[in-house]
Motif scaffolding. Structure first.
Motif, PDB file in Angstrom:
ATOM      1  N   SER A 173      12.200  21.474  49.631  1.00  0.00           N
ATOM      2  CA  SER A 173      12.037  22.723  50.374  1.00  0.00           C
ATOM      3  C   SER A 173      13.393  23.381  50.520  1.00  0.00           C
ATOM      4  O   SER A 173      14.433  22.714  50.494  1.00  0.00           O
ATOM      5  CB  SER A 173      11.454  22.461  51.774  1.00  0.00           C
ATOM      6  N   ASP A 181       8.625  25.542  49.256  1.00  0.00           N
ATOM      7  CA  ASP A 181       7.915  24.687  50.201  1.00  0.00           C
ATOM      8  C   ASP A 181       7.320  23.451  49.530  1.00  0.00           C
ATOM      9  O   ASP A 181       6.306  23.544  48.840  1.00  0.00           O
ATOM     10  CB  ASP A 181       6.818  25.520  50.883  1.00  0.00           C
ATOM     11  N   VAL A 185       8.026  21.261  46.981  1.00  0.00           N
ATOM     12  CA  VAL A 185       7.767  21.281  45.534  1.00  0.00           C
ATOM     13  C   VAL A 185       8.147  19.937  44.897  1.00  0.00           C
ATOM     14  O   VAL A 185       9.253  19.437  45.094  1.00  0.00           O
ATOM     15  CB  VAL A 185       8.555  22.433  44.862  1.00  0.00           C
ATOM     16  N   HIS A 244       5.352  28.099  46.734  1.00  0.00           N
ATOM     17  CA  HIS A 244       4.541  26.910  46.464  1.00  0.00           C
ATOM     18  C   HIS A 244       4.319  26.768  44.962  1.00  0.00           C
ATOM     19  O   HIS A 244       4.028  27.756  44.280  1.00  0.00           O
ATOM     20  CB  HIS A 244       3.170  27.014  47.133  1.00  0.00           C
TER      21      HIS A 244
END
Ligand SMILES: Nc1ncnc2c1ncn2[C@@H]1O[C@H](COP(=O)(O)OP(=O)(O)OP(=O)(O)O)[C@@H](O)[C@H]1O
Ligand SMILES: [Mg+2]
Length: 245
Positions: free
Chosen positions: A20, A30, A32, A216
């Motif tokens: 993040s 966020d 990943v 995302h």
């Protein structure tokens, strides 16, 4: 110090675990998680503002994650920074000749003059810039400057080449020239990791797609699967040209 001996062990895969990134109180990337393997051309695709540039910078090590981990498979002692290069959307060129720009990273690493000249010549020729070697780098057109930036990265023979929107602001012919140059770098054995919001370019270049939306990672798939059978509504909308931030 002379250039270190060429390492034979790979620095890949690159692994991101629950990465993040926050800035100004906002979570911009966020949670990943993925790994990038050798060989393939990986394209990070997504609309403007999705976080593509941030994700690429996290991979390259220009910024550090607020949480999670970015790690290379390299054994300790391997000089990872020398084995990966990055090309930015707007190239930053030295106020010197085209050839001097390409020679610069080799000079930094104290590559002997004879080898340096040979490698610069080869890189310029591959980038179609031999005839412009003596020109002031900053007098080149946008497309030529971007080819120069790639030649300067390639001259280091990186194992991984990161490119952030390498053809944004270029006309279709100049963009195609960049794409074939990227293909050349890939054919020479480098792993390609690039961002784009250009679907046509992703179709032409990608072996696999990482689809990013609002920080995302929504999908990761081989390119054929992504383009024919996207799994998420967001990716379907993006493919139809209907997805905005
Ligand atoms: N330092 C920062 N502080 C606050 N917000 C930031 C910062 N850096 C980036 N952002 C925001 O994070 C989001 C993702 O930015 P990023 O540049 O990664 O997007 P992108 O997918 O590369 O977009 P583009 O296609 O336009 O290049 C954007 O909304 C951007 O404004
Ligand atoms: Mg960007």
């Amino acid at each position: 110090m002379a250039e270190p001996a060429i390492e034979t062990s790979s620095i890949l895969p690159l692994r991101l675990e629950s990465v993040s990134y926050e800035a100004s109180g906002k979570r911009l990337i966020d949670g990943v998680t993925f790994d990038l393997r050798a060989g393939t051309r990986s394209v990070i695709l997504g609309p403007n503002g999705a976080g593509k540039s941030l994700l690429l910078r996290l991979c390259h090590g220009l910024i550090r994650p607020s949480a999670g981990n970015v790690s290379w498979a390299a054994a300790s002692g391997v000089a990872v920074p020398y084995r990966q290069a990055m090309v930015f959307q707007r190239p930053v060129l030295l106020r010197r000749s085209v050839a001097a720009n390409v020679a610069y990273p080799l000079r930094l690493r104290r590559t002997p003059a004879r080898e340096r000249h040979a490698r610069v010549e080869e890189a310029l020729s591959r980038a179609g810039l031999s005839a412009l070697a003596g020109r002031a780098a900053r007098s080149l057109s946008g497309g030529e400057q971007q080819r120069l930036a790639i030649a300067r990265a390639w001259v280091m023979r990186p194992e991984v080449l990161f490119l952030d929107e390498p053809t944004a602001n270029l006309d279709p012919a100049a963009a195609r020239a960049i794409e074939s140059l990227i293909d050349g770098v890939h054919a020479s054995g480098a792993k390609i990791v690039m961002t784009t919001h250009d679907l046509g370019q992703a179709r032409r270049l990608a072996d696999e797609i990482l689809f990013l939306h609002r920080g995302h990672l929504l999908e990761r798939a081989d390119a054929a699967t992504f383009f024919t059978k996207p799994k998420t509504a967001e990716a379907s909308a993006f493919l139809k040209g209907d997805l905005s931030w």
